[in-house]
Write an enzyme that holds these catalytic residues in place. Structure first.
Site, PDB file in Angstrom:
ATOM      1  N   CYS A 164       6.330  -3.260   0.777  1.00  0.00           N
ATOM      2  CA  CYS A 164       5.027  -2.607   0.670  1.00  0.00           C
ATOM      3  C   CYS A 164       4.242  -2.615   1.981  1.00  0.00           C
ATOM      4  O   CYS A 164       3.154  -2.044   2.052  1.00  0.00           O
ATOM      5  CB  CYS A 164       4.204  -3.275  -0.429  1.00  0.00           C
ATOM      6  SG  CYS A 164       5.017  -3.204  -2.034  1.00  0.00           S
ATOM      7  N   HIS A 304      -5.120  -5.064   1.362  1.00  0.00           N
ATOM      8  CA  HIS A 304      -3.877  -4.766   0.628  1.00  0.00           C
ATOM      9  C   HIS A 304      -4.165  -4.781  -0.872  1.00  0.00           C
ATOM     10  O   HIS A 304      -3.709  -3.897  -1.595  1.00  0.00           O
ATOM     11  CB  HIS A 304      -2.803  -5.792   0.995  1.00  0.00           C
ATOM     12  CG  HIS A 304      -1.486  -5.541   0.343  1.00  0.00           C
ATOM     13  ND1 HIS A 304      -0.735  -4.425   0.614  1.00  0.00           N
ATOM     14  CD2 HIS A 304      -0.786  -6.256  -0.577  1.00  0.00           C
ATOM     15  CE1 HIS A 304       0.390  -4.461  -0.096  1.00  0.00           C
ATOM     16  NE2 HIS A 304       0.374  -5.563  -0.836  1.00  0.00           N
ATOM     17  N   GLU A 315      -5.423 -13.099  -0.157  1.00  0.00           N
ATOM     18  CA  GLU A 315      -5.824 -12.221   0.942  1.00  0.00           C
ATOM     19  C   GLU A 315      -7.302 -12.386   1.281  1.00  0.00           C
ATOM     20  O   GLU A 315      -7.673 -12.418   2.464  1.00  0.00           O
ATOM     21  CB  GLU A 315      -5.530 -10.764   0.609  1.00  0.00           C
ATOM     22  CG  GLU A 315      -5.920  -9.831   1.753  1.00  0.00           C
ATOM     23  CD  GLU A 315      -5.707  -8.359   1.450  1.00  0.00           C
ATOM     24  OE1 GLU A 315      -5.812  -7.550   2.384  1.00  0.00           O
ATOM     25  OE2 GLU A 315      -5.424  -8.022   0.276  1.00  0.00           O
ATOM     26  N   LYS A 336      -6.516   0.789  -3.534  1.00  0.00           N
ATOM     27  CA  LYS A 336      -5.478   0.891  -4.565  1.00  0.00           C
ATOM     28  C   LYS A 336      -6.098   0.966  -5.962  1.00  0.00           C
ATOM     29  O   LYS A 336      -5.420   1.346  -6.918  1.00  0.00           O
ATOM     30  CB  LYS A 336      -4.505  -0.278  -4.480  1.00  0.00           C
ATOM     31  CG  LYS A 336      -3.568  -0.228  -3.276  1.00  0.00           C
ATOM     32  CD  LYS A 336      -2.578  -1.377  -3.307  1.00  0.00           C
ATOM     33  CE  LYS A 336      -1.656  -1.357  -2.105  1.00  0.00           C
ATOM     34  NZ  LYS A 336      -2.326  -1.778  -0.855  1.00  0.00           N
ATOM     35  N   HIS A 341      -0.594   1.792  -6.369  1.00  0.00           N
ATOM     36  CA  HIS A 341       0.151   1.174  -5.272  1.00  0.00           C
ATOM     37  C   HIS A 341       1.326   2.068  -4.896  1.00  0.00           C
ATOM     38  O   HIS A 341       2.293   2.184  -5.640  1.00  0.00           O
ATOM     39  CB  HIS A 341       0.635  -0.213  -5.700  1.00  0.00           C
ATOM     40  CG  HIS A 341       1.171  -1.041  -4.584  1.00  0.00           C
ATOM     41  ND1 HIS A 341       1.376  -0.556  -3.318  1.00  0.00           N
ATOM     42  CD2 HIS A 341       1.565  -2.357  -4.550  1.00  0.00           C
ATOM     43  CE1 HIS A 341       1.863  -1.518  -2.547  1.00  0.00           C
ATOM     44  NE2 HIS A 341       1.973  -2.611  -3.273  1.00  0.00           N
ATOM     45  N   PHE A 402       6.885  -7.666  -0.324  1.00  0.00           N
ATOM     46  CA  PHE A 402       7.899  -8.596  -0.820  1.00  0.00           C
ATOM     47  C   PHE A 402       8.807  -9.003   0.345  1.00  0.00           C
ATOM     48  O   PHE A 402       9.191  -8.181   1.179  1.00  0.00           O
ATOM     49  CB  PHE A 402       8.757  -7.934  -1.899  1.00  0.00           C
ATOM     50  CG  PHE A 402       8.136  -7.914  -3.275  1.00  0.00           C
ATOM     51  CD1 PHE A 402       6.878  -8.413  -3.516  1.00  0.00           C
ATOM     52  CD2 PHE A 402       8.849  -7.378  -4.345  1.00  0.00           C
ATOM     53  CE1 PHE A 402       6.323  -8.387  -4.791  1.00  0.00           C
ATOM     54  CE2 PHE A 402       8.308  -7.344  -5.620  1.00  0.00           C
ATOM     55  CZ  PHE A 402       7.048  -7.851  -5.849  1.00  0.00           C
TER      56      PHE A 402
END
Length: 414
Positions: A164, A304, A315, A336, A341, A402
Site C-alpha cells: 500500500c 495513511h 500513525e 481514505k 483504500h 504490508f
C-alpha cells in the site's frame, strides 16, 4: 560543482471512486463525498463473503477507452493509462527527448483479474483457450510499460512494489531519477484493480475490512472510536514530475515542489505495523531532512489512516513524535474516509490531494468521524475543508504497506 535538480509537479491525473478525473475527484473530496457503495453483484452470497460493498470507480474504463485497448490491458493498466493521459495533457503534453523521459507507475498487487481469469479459462476450457496476451497483461510492470510505450519514455520504465506504499514510493523513485540526472521529466504514480471476489474474501478473512454493509458510505471512519476496518477501493493516480529548470524553460505551470522523500522499513511483521511507530517516524524525519524543511513549516499532513483499529493511532503518535510540539500547527486529513483504500494506488492519489491542498490552500476533510478517538493527539480536519496559511509552507503525505514499508513525501508550496 554540480547541484541537485529541484523537482516540481507540473501535471496531475486520476480515475477514482470519486470521479473520472482530477477536477471531479478533488471537488468531491472537498465536498466530503463518499465513493463507497453496495456492489451490483452476488459475490457476498455466492462466495459467502461478509462484505458486499466497495469504493468502485465512478467512471468505468469502458466509457473512456476504446475496446481494443481494454482487451489488451488488465484493468490495473487501463486505470493507469487513463490517469497518465490526463496528467500528460495537464502538463501541456511537453515536447521532450524520449531519452530524458521516464515512467514509474506501479501496482501493489498487479494484474489479478487477468491472472484469475486466465486460471479459470485453463481449468474450464483448456490451455488452447488461454489468451496469448495473458502474461503481458498480468505482469506487475505492465502499467509502467504501457505508459512508457504511450509516451516514448526511454530514460527508464520502472515498477517498484511495496504493497500500500507503492504509489508513493513510485513518486519518490521518480524524483530520484530527476535528481540523479537520468531524466528531465518522469510520469509516476500507482494503480490498483482488486475489486474481485478473491482479494475481497482474503481481506475479509484477515478481519481488516469494515463490515458495515448497512452503511457503506459511513464505513471508512479513520480515528473514530467505532472504526472497524478499511473499505477496499480501486483507481489510479499519476503525476508528472519535472526538473524545475526544464519546467521553467518551457514556461510550465507548476503546482508545487516534490521536495523530500523518506523511506524506511519496520522489520517487524508481515502485516502489522511496528507498535512503536519507529519506522514511520524515521521515514517522516528523513523526508523533512531531504527537503530541508523544518517541522515548524509543516502545516498539513495527509495521513495513511486506513480506518483500522490499531494502525490509525500508531500513525497519529508517529506524526506527533516526528513533528514534536510543531504538530500543534499542522492539520490532519484522512482522505481514505472518502475514497476507500486504493492499495497500490493510494499513495499516488493522496500525493495529488497533498499537492492540491497546498496549491489551493485547502486541506480536504475527513468524514464519518462522529466520535473522535480520545487518544488522537492531532488536529483532525472534519467534515469541511480547512484553510491553509499563505506563504512558503510544507505538507507531508504518509503511505505505509504490508511488509513494513514506510514512505513519507514532503511537498512544498511555490
Amino acid at each position: 560543482m554540480s547541484t541537485v535538480p529541484e523537482v516540481v509537479v507540473t501535471g496531475l491525473g486520476a480515475t477514482t471512486p470519486l470521479g473520472g478525473d482530477v477536477p471531479s475527484t478533488w471537488r468531491a473530496a472537498l465536498a466530503g463525498e463518499s465513493g463507497a457503495r453496495p456492489m451490483d453483484n452476488d459475490w457476498a452470497t455466492t462466495y459467502e463473503i461478509g462484505v458486499n460493498f466497495a469504493a468502485q470507480l465512478r467512471v468505468p474504463p469502458s466509457e473512456v477507452l476504446p475496446r481494443p485497448e481494454i482487451k489488451r490491458m488488465d484493468p490495473s493498466s487501463q486505470y493507469a493509462i487513463i490517469a497518465a493521459r490526463e496528467a500528460w495533457a495537464d502538463a501541456g503534453a511537453p515536447e521532450v527527448d524520449g531519452d530524458r523521459l521516464g515512467s514509474v507507475v506501479s501496482s501493489g498487487i498487479g494484474g489479478i483479474w487477468t491472472t484469475l481469469d486466465g486460471w479459470d479459462t485453463l481449468r474450464e476450457k483448456g490451455g488452447r483457450r488461454v489468451l496469448p496476451m495473458t502474461v503481458p497483461m498480468l505482469m506487475p510492470n505492465s502499467a509502467t510499460a504501457y505508459v512508457s510505450l504511450e509516451l516514448g519514455a526511454r530514460a527508464g520504465a520502472h515498477a517498484v512494489v511495496s504493497a500500500c506504499a507503492t504509489g508513493a514510493e513510485a513518486i519518490g523513485y521518480a524524483a530520484d531519477m530527476i535528481r540523479a540526472g537520468r531524466a528531465d521529466i518522469v510520469v509516476a504514480g500507482g494503480t490498483e484493480a482488486v475489486i474481485h471476489p478473491m482479494p475481497i474474501a482474503a481481506f475479509a478473512a484477515s478481519r481488516t475490512l469494515s463490515t458495515r454493509n448497512d452503511d457503506p458510505a459511513g464505513a471508512s471512519r479513520p480515528y473514530d472510536v467505532d472504526r472497524d476496518g478499511f473499505v477496499i477501493g480501486e483507481g489510479a493516480g499519476v503525476v508528472v514530475l519535472e526538473s524545475a529548470a526544464h519546467a521553467a524553460a518551457r514556461g510550465a505551470r507548476v503546482y508545487a515542489r516534490l521536495a523530500g522523500v523518506g523511506l524506511s522499513a519496520d522489520g517487524y511483521h508481515i502485516t502489522s505495523p511496528d507498535p512503536s511507530g519507529g519506522g514511520q517516524v524515521r521515514a517522516m524525519r528523513s523526508a523533512l531532512a531531504d527537503a530541508g524543511v523544518a517541522a515548524r513549516d509543516v502545516v498539513h499532513v495527509n495521513a495513511h489512516a486506513t480506518s483500522t483499529v490499531v494502525g490509525d493511532l500508531i500513525e497519529a503518535r508517529s506524526i506527533r513524535e516526528a513533528l514534536g510540539d510543531e504538530a500543534d500547527h499542522a492539520v490532519l486529513s484522512a482522505t481514505k474516509s472518502m475514497t476507500g483504500h486504493l492499495l497500490g494506488g493510494a499513495g499516488a492519489l493522496e500525493t495529488i490531494f497533498t499537492v492540491l491542498a497546498l496549491h489551493d490552500r485547502l486541506a480536504p476533510p475527513t468524514i464519518n468521524v462522529a466520535n473522535p478517538d480520545p487518544e488522537l493527539v492531532l488536529d483532525l480536519v472534519r467534515d469541511t475543508p480547512r484553510a491553509l496559511p499563505a506563504g512558503q509552507v510544507a505538507a507531508v503525505n504518509n503511505s505505509f504497506g504490508f511488509g513494513g514499508h514506510n514512505v513519507a513525501l514532503v511537498v512544498t508550496s511555490v
